[in-house]
Scaffold this active site. Structure first.
Site, PDB file in Angstrom:
ATOM      1  N   ARG A 199      40.732   2.205  -6.050  1.00  0.00           N
ATOM      2  CA  ARG A 199      39.948   3.387  -5.670  1.00  0.00           C
ATOM      3  C   ARG A 199      40.831   4.593  -5.448  1.00  0.00           C
ATOM      4  O   ARG A 199      40.326   5.664  -5.102  1.00  0.00           O
ATOM      5  CB  ARG A 199      39.216   3.090  -4.377  1.00  0.00           C
ATOM      6  CG  ARG A 199      37.722   2.824  -4.538  1.00  0.00           C
ATOM      7  CD  ARG A 199      37.220   2.370  -3.189  1.00  0.00           C
ATOM      8  NE  ARG A 199      35.844   2.634  -2.965  1.00  0.00           N
ATOM      9  CZ  ARG A 199      34.879   1.734  -3.116  1.00  0.00           C
ATOM     10  NH1 ARG A 199      35.131   0.540  -3.553  1.00  0.00           N
ATOM     11  NH2 ARG A 199      33.645   2.052  -2.822  1.00  0.00           N
ATOM     12  N   LYS A 229      27.610  -1.107  -9.844  1.00  0.00           N
ATOM     13  CA  LYS A 229      28.810  -1.916 -10.135  1.00  0.00           C
ATOM     14  C   LYS A 229      28.587  -3.386  -9.742  1.00  0.00           C
ATOM     15  O   LYS A 229      28.859  -4.294 -10.524  1.00  0.00           O
ATOM     16  CB  LYS A 229      30.037  -1.381  -9.372  1.00  0.00           C
ATOM     17  CG  LYS A 229      30.411   0.052  -9.705  1.00  0.00           C
ATOM     18  CD  LYS A 229      31.659   0.497  -8.969  1.00  0.00           C
ATOM     19  CE  LYS A 229      31.548   0.487  -7.452  1.00  0.00           C
ATOM     20  NZ  LYS A 229      30.554   1.442  -6.917  1.00  0.00           N
ATOM     21  N   ARG A 231      30.474   8.954   1.418  1.00  0.00           N
ATOM     22  CA  ARG A 231      31.038   8.013   0.441  1.00  0.00           C
ATOM     23  C   ARG A 231      31.105   8.661  -0.939  1.00  0.00           C
ATOM     24  O   ARG A 231      32.076   8.461  -1.685  1.00  0.00           O
ATOM     25  CB  ARG A 231      30.175   6.741   0.377  1.00  0.00           C
ATOM     26  CG  ARG A 231      30.445   5.787   1.537  1.00  0.00           C
ATOM     27  CD  ARG A 231      29.320   4.798   1.709  1.00  0.00           C
ATOM     28  NE  ARG A 231      29.129   3.930   0.565  1.00  0.00           N
ATOM     29  CZ  ARG A 231      28.009   3.260   0.326  1.00  0.00           C
ATOM     30  NH1 ARG A 231      26.981   3.351   1.148  1.00  0.00           N
ATOM     31  NH2 ARG A 231      27.914   2.503  -0.739  1.00  0.00           N
ATOM     32  N   ARG A 277      18.214  -0.011  -1.462  1.00  0.00           N
ATOM     33  CA  ARG A 277      18.911  -1.289  -1.697  1.00  0.00           C
ATOM     34  C   ARG A 277      18.699  -2.284  -0.548  1.00  0.00           C
ATOM     35  O   ARG A 277      18.753  -1.917   0.610  1.00  0.00           O
ATOM     36  CB  ARG A 277      20.409  -1.050  -1.867  1.00  0.00           C
ATOM     37  CG  ARG A 277      21.204  -2.359  -1.928  1.00  0.00           C
ATOM     38  CD  ARG A 277      22.607  -2.181  -2.382  1.00  0.00           C
ATOM     39  NE  ARG A 277      23.384  -1.316  -1.513  1.00  0.00           N
ATOM     40  CZ  ARG A 277      24.606  -0.907  -1.793  1.00  0.00           C
ATOM     41  NH1 ARG A 277      25.174  -1.258  -2.929  1.00  0.00           N
ATOM     42  NH2 ARG A 277      25.258  -0.138  -0.963  1.00  0.00           N
ATOM     43  N   ARG A 337      22.501  -2.254   4.253  1.00  0.00           N
ATOM     44  CA  ARG A 337      23.879  -2.053   4.705  1.00  0.00           C
ATOM     45  C   ARG A 337      23.971  -0.853   5.643  1.00  0.00           C
ATOM     46  O   ARG A 337      23.336   0.174   5.412  1.00  0.00           O
ATOM     47  CB  ARG A 337      24.791  -1.839   3.482  1.00  0.00           C
ATOM     48  CG  ARG A 337      25.317  -3.141   2.924  1.00  0.00           C
ATOM     49  CD  ARG A 337      26.040  -3.010   1.614  1.00  0.00           C
ATOM     50  NE  ARG A 337      27.012  -1.930   1.522  1.00  0.00           N
ATOM     51  CZ  ARG A 337      27.704  -1.653   0.418  1.00  0.00           C
ATOM     52  NH1 ARG A 337      27.540  -2.392  -0.669  1.00  0.00           N
ATOM     53  NH2 ARG A 337      28.540  -0.652   0.385  1.00  0.00           N
TER      54      ARG A 337
END
Ligand code: AP5
Ligand code: MG
Length: 217
Positions: A90, A15, A173, A129, A162
């Site tokens: 969300r 996203k 998540r 990431r 992160r």
């Protein structure tokens, strides 16, 4: 009339990566609820302190504070022409609130592209990431590596992993997405706004599909 777009999809599907590209191509402001929380955490604000307790566990920050944060962000001048929302709404309560907020600004949600990918892909993308400390530019150690390790190509700042990309938190998540956010797929489909996009392809291929949905050349 302002153009508002909601980008839906599970954690790690791309996203943020896509929103940055689309914002540049369309001129829309990119509003990421996750980035806003991370800015507040970095700044040590009360909102940041509260948000961190949820984010670290992979849980959603409560609707009330999240909605207030987004309302305030959308009322800033750079959103006059509309916005590309990444990570908000969300929950169905957030989606209802968004409709009310946009009605106040004389607009509505126009398109809801939902990017999809398998669980294996999501985990692989999140575990590789690297995020830029200064402005949140996104890299991947295999799929879009920075030119110099640990340095952002765009602004030269440090790249970090992160805290919520740890394996345990990622699992939670994804579970939270399935339980609390996936109902928005039906919510927006019923309203004729949903467009499903296969995220199991290159960044460029996904961008092309998104631009086609948004009818932007
Ligand atoms: P948030 O920051 O929104 O995280 P998320 O939804 O979990 O999504 P991510 O940012 O992890 O993934 P992404 O889809 O943006 O993927 P990316 O482009 O980085 O939210 C964080 C937390 O804040 C939440 O858990 C919650 O606690 C809280 N929060 C946020 N919004 C909230 C709300 N509305 N209500 C309540 N709480 C809220 O890409 C991932 C990786 O894949 C990158 O390395 C990238 O380079 C790579 N990649 C991308 N596309 C491709 C591709 N096509 N091929 C190969 N690699 C790719
Ligand atoms: Mg993101």
């Amino acid at each position: 009339m302002p153009t508002y777009i909601v980008l839906l999809g599970p954690p790690g599907v791309g996203k943020g990566t896509q929103a940055k590209i689309i914002a540049e191509k369309t001129g829309l402001s990119h509003i990421s609820s996750g980035d806003l929380f991370r800015e507040n955490i970095k700044g040590g604000t009360e909102l940041g302190k509260l948000a961190q307790t949820y984010i670290n566990k992979g849980e959603l920050v409560p609707d009330e504070v999240t909605i207030a944060m987004i309302r305030s962000r959308l009322s800033r001048p750079d959103c006059k022409g509309g916005a590309l929302l990444d990570g908000f709404p969300r929950t169905p309560a957030q989606a209802d609130a968004l409709a009310r907020i946009l009605a106040d600004f004389g607009g509505k949600v126009e398109h809801v592209p939902c990017i999809t990918a398998s669980m294996t892909t999501l985990v692989e993308r999140l575990s590789g990431r690297w995020t830029c400390r200064a402005q949140g530019h996104i890299f991947h150690q295999v799929y879009s590596p920075p030119k110099k390790p640990s340095v952002c190509d765009v602004d030269g700042s440090e790249l970090y992993q992160r805290d919520d990309d740890k394996a345990e938190t990622v699992k939670r998540r994804i579970q939270v997405y399935v339980e609390q956010t996936a109902p928005l797929i039906a919510y927006y489909r019923q309203r004729g706004l949903l467009a499903e996009i296969d995220g199991e392809r290159t960044v460029e291929e996904v961008t092309a599909d998104l631009l086609a949905v948004l009818k932007h050349k």
